[in-house]
Design an enzyme around this catalytic site. Structure first.
Site, PDB file in Angstrom:
ATOM      1  N   ARG A  70      19.353  27.834   9.841  1.00 33.21           N
ATOM      2  CA  ARG A  70      19.910  27.984  11.186  1.00 33.21           C
ATOM      3  C   ARG A  70      21.384  28.380  11.133  1.00 33.21           C
ATOM      4  NH1 ARG A  70      21.828  24.179  15.422  1.00 33.21           N
ATOM      5  NH2 ARG A  70      21.171  24.989  17.464  1.00 33.21           N
ATOM      6  N   HIS A  74      22.840  31.593  13.054  1.00 32.32           N
ATOM      7  CA  HIS A  74      23.885  31.457  14.065  1.00 32.32           C
ATOM      8  C   HIS A  74      25.181  32.153  13.644  1.00 32.32           C
ATOM      9  CE1 HIS A  74      22.356  28.142  16.956  1.00 32.32           C
ATOM     10  NE2 HIS A  74      21.352  28.852  16.487  1.00 32.32           N
ATOM     11  N   GLY A  80      28.775  39.227  13.505  1.00 30.68           N
ATOM     12  CA  GLY A  80      28.087  39.672  12.301  1.00 30.68           C
ATOM     13  C   GLY A  80      28.087  38.590  11.237  1.00 30.68           C
ATOM     14  N   ASN A  99      25.929  25.121  19.217  1.00 30.44           N
ATOM     15  CA  ASN A  99      26.176  24.507  17.912  1.00 30.44           C
ATOM     16  C   ASN A  99      26.685  23.071  17.975  1.00 30.44           C
ATOM     17  OD1 ASN A  99      25.538  26.911  16.474  1.00 30.44           O
ATOM     18  ND2 ASN A  99      27.590  27.713  16.878  1.00 30.44           N
ATOM     19  N   HIS A 198      11.068  28.302  12.858  1.00 30.07           N
ATOM     20  CA  HIS A 198      10.890  26.963  13.443  1.00 30.07           C
ATOM     21  C   HIS A 198       9.671  26.240  12.864  1.00 30.07           C
ATOM     22  CE1 HIS A 198      13.456  27.642  17.337  1.00 30.07           C
ATOM     23  NE2 HIS A 198      14.172  27.583  16.235  1.00 30.07           N
TER      24      HIS A 198
END
Length: 332
Positions: A70, A74, A80, A99, A198
């Site tokens: 993750r 993120h 980028g 976050n 997930h």
């Protein structure tokens, strides 16, 4: 067992300069392109170091593989793939809504970076650490072994507002998620494939309580959520502070497989953004892919590796752009 790549201090300073020059030279030759052999000459033990640390972290907590995956995701969707999610400060992406109190694994990244700085000072970027940590988080969970392209350099600024606006969210309709992917050069197939990440990890009650009743007689549960799963989730979340967690892939929480898609076929997706890939308005573009991956594990695993490489190539800094941070939490 952790690797020990120590060497005498008087050799390290010269070696650091030579290794850094080798990697910078490789970046110039590559003309801004990432390569799968970027550190072969200047830090050949880099992947072993990352793998050892990720393995140790996952032995302590299997969920850490999902957390590292993750972090890479993120990071790449904001500025980028430049390691900007790791920066501390008032504008930190860590403090953005998607976050805050949910992004995890920063201490593992710190440990990896410390090991790399001992072995190859000033050579391996924090952005590449994230890409490699995500790979081994997937692989050590039973997922595919794909070749990570390397050679990223680290950004100099975080982008908290970008994290708030650019990251796909659990409450977003599928059409919005597809647009956010398209904005960074990813297509609808990538949406479905990367959502399959997930298959490992957990989600907090606050991220799926919108699908549950508020426990009053007049309220109803999301009709696209399996009733038995809804009941168990209500029991889990009732009276809590929203931070209790449930497996994103009920029944196969720590194994990287295609069970996530099979859950969607039976309305057992945890987040509305998960179930939305198969059920309800907006699923016309994604439903057939959910069915494909639910029936064909090998196809999912193969496509996942491809989409991860594609995602990892979102606007990387290369050559002399950015820097190689010594500490992933701050610019040099």
């Amino acid at each position: 067992m952790e690797h020990n790549y120590s060497c005498s201090r008087d050799v390290n300073c010269l070696a650091a300069l030579l290794l850094a020059a080798l990697c910078l030279g490789a970046a110039v030759v590559a003309r801004g392109q990432l390569t799968d052999d970027f550190y072969d000459d200047c830090c050949p033990q880099a992947e072993d170091i990352v793998k050892a640390r990720v393995s140790a972290a996952m032995k302590a907590e299997a969920r850490m593989g999902a957390s590292l995956l993750r972090l890479h995701f993120h990071d790449c969707f904001v500025n980028g793939c430049d390691g900007s999610i790791l920066l501390d400060g008032s504008n930190s992406e860590k403090l953005a809504g998607p976050n805050l109190n949910s992004a995890r694994g920063f201490e593992v990244v710190d440990a990896i970076k410390a090991d790399l700085e001992k072995a190859c000072p000033g050579v391996v970027s924090c952005a590449d650490v994230l890409a490699l940590a995500a790979k081994y988080g997937v692989l050590l969970s039973g997922g595919p072994d794909y070749d990570v392209l390397l050679g990223r350099r680290d950004g100099l600024v975080a982008n908290q507002s970008g994290a708030n606006s650019n990251l796909p969210g659990p409450f977003d309709p599928i059409s919005d998620i597809i647009k956010k992917f398209r904005d960074v050069g990813l297509n609808t197939t990538d949406v479905v494939v990367l959502s399959g990440g997930h298959t490992i990890g957990r989600g907090r009650c606050t991220l799926f309580s919108n699908r549950l009743s508020n426990f009053s007689a007049t309220s109803s549960v999301d009709p696209t959520l399996d009733s038995s799963l809804a009941s168990s989730l209500q029991a889990l979340c009732r009276g809590g502070d929203g931070n209790q967690t449930a497996a994103l892939d009920a029944g196969s929480a720590d194994a990287f497989d295609n069970h996530y898609f099979q859950n969607l076929l039976s309305q057992k997706g945890l987040l509305s953004s998960d179930q939305g890939l198969f059920s309800g308005a907006g699923a016309n573009a994604t439903k057939a892919l959910v069915q494909l991956y639910g029936a064909n594990s090998e196809r999912f695993l193969c496509d996942f590796g491809r989409s991860m490489v594609k995602m990892g190539n979102i606007l990387p800094l290369t050559g002399s752009a950015g820097q190689i941070r010594k500490n992933c939490r701050a610019v040099n």
